[in-house]
Design an enzyme around this catalytic site. Sequence first.
Site, mmCIF file in Angstrom:
data_model
loop_
_atom_site.group_PDB
_atom_site.id
_atom_site.type_symbol
_atom_site.label_atom_id
_atom_site.label_comp_id
_atom_site.label_asym_id
_atom_site.label_seq_id
_atom_site.Cartn_x
_atom_site.Cartn_y
_atom_site.Cartn_z
ATOM 1 N N HIS A 196 4.337 27.749 -19.506
ATOM 2 C CA HIS A 196 3.528 27.333 -20.655
ATOM 3 C C HIS A 196 2.053 27.495 -20.344
ATOM 4 O O HIS A 196 1.628 27.423 -19.197
ATOM 5 C CB HIS A 196 3.836 25.892 -21.066
ATOM 6 C CG HIS A 196 3.695 24.890 -19.957
ATOM 7 N ND1 HIS A 196 4.658 24.709 -18.999
ATOM 8 C CD2 HIS A 196 2.698 24.026 -19.655
ATOM 9 C CE1 HIS A 196 4.277 23.779 -18.158
ATOM 10 N NE2 HIS A 196 3.086 23.349 -18.520
ATOM 11 N N HIS A 221 -1.731 26.044 -21.458
ATOM 12 C CA HIS A 221 -2.494 24.975 -22.112
ATOM 13 C C HIS A 221 -3.702 25.604 -22.800
ATOM 14 O O HIS A 221 -4.435 26.393 -22.182
ATOM 15 C CB HIS A 221 -3.022 23.976 -21.087
ATOM 16 C CG HIS A 221 -1.974 23.235 -20.329
ATOM 17 N ND1 HIS A 221 -1.595 21.951 -20.640
ATOM 18 C CD2 HIS A 221 -1.212 23.584 -19.259
ATOM 19 C CE1 HIS A 221 -0.666 21.538 -19.789
ATOM 20 N NE2 HIS A 221 -0.410 22.506 -18.939
HETATM 21 P P1 DGP Z 1 2.203 20.991 -16.641
HETATM 22 O O1 DGP Z 1 3.654 21.271 -16.395
HETATM 23 O O2 DGP Z 1 1.586 20.242 -15.489
HETATM 24 O O3 DGP Z 1 1.386 22.198 -16.987
HETATM 25 O O4 DGP Z 1 2.077 19.989 -17.857
HETATM 26 C C1 DGP Z 1 3.068 19.760 -18.807
HETATM 27 C C2 DGP Z 1 2.394 19.285 -20.071
HETATM 28 O O5 DGP Z 1 3.409 19.050 -21.018
HETATM 29 C C3 DGP Z 1 1.593 18.003 -19.951
HETATM 30 O O6 DGP Z 1 0.268 18.257 -20.390
HETATM 31 C C4 DGP Z 1 2.263 17.012 -20.865
HETATM 32 C C5 DGP Z 1 3.108 17.885 -21.762
HETATM 33 N N1 DGP Z 1 4.386 17.311 -22.134
HETATM 34 C C6 DGP Z 1 5.272 16.683 -21.322
HETATM 35 N N2 DGP Z 1 6.363 16.317 -22.015
HETATM 36 C C7 DGP Z 1 6.171 16.741 -23.292
HETATM 37 C C8 DGP Z 1 6.955 16.657 -24.475
HETATM 38 O O7 DGP Z 1 8.055 16.121 -24.522
HETATM 39 N N3 DGP Z 1 6.418 17.205 -25.600
HETATM 40 C C9 DGP Z 1 5.189 17.813 -25.609
HETATM 41 N N4 DGP Z 1 4.761 18.303 -26.767
HETATM 42 N N5 DGP Z 1 4.424 17.907 -24.509
HETATM 43 C C10 DGP Z 1 4.908 17.369 -23.367
#
Ligand code: DGP
Length: 139
Positions: A102, A104
Amino acid sequence: MSYDPNNIFAKILRGEIPCHRVYEDEVAPAFMDVMPMVEGHTLVIPKSPSRNLLDAEAKVLGQTMAVVQRVALATKQAFGADGVQIRQYNEAAAGQSVFHLHFHILPVRDGESIRPHTGTMADHGVLAQHAALIRAALG
Ligand code: DGP
């Protein structure tokens, strides 16, 4: 390490978990991050499964970046931002917590500080409003 199809973003892709979606095409959806570092913090995730950038197919990366650019422009417009930061983490040591690739997208205004990556959960009503702003900017 291999891809785990039970990660939270795979569940979102399968429609098993809701999200505030702003965009979707055959390559990737984009939706609001539930722990936003700035207003308008959006995620773009390719439909094709990979843990992160390190095991993704080059073709998928190229196609996904086109979506990232499109959504970045829309978030910039929707939030009157002066710039957009793109972040992407690979493996836990580098800050990754969800193991489906993903990107950001962080629209940032001049002088605005970006909150820490492991933040608090946002209000869903607010996320819904922000998603509507980005959808409107996407046209
Ligand atoms: P990272 O794997 O460290 O790049 O971050 C994961 C991101 O995903 C973090 O900013 C929070 C977000 N996140 C975690 N769980 C969910 C979820 O269930 N739904 C959404 N929309 N975002 C989530």
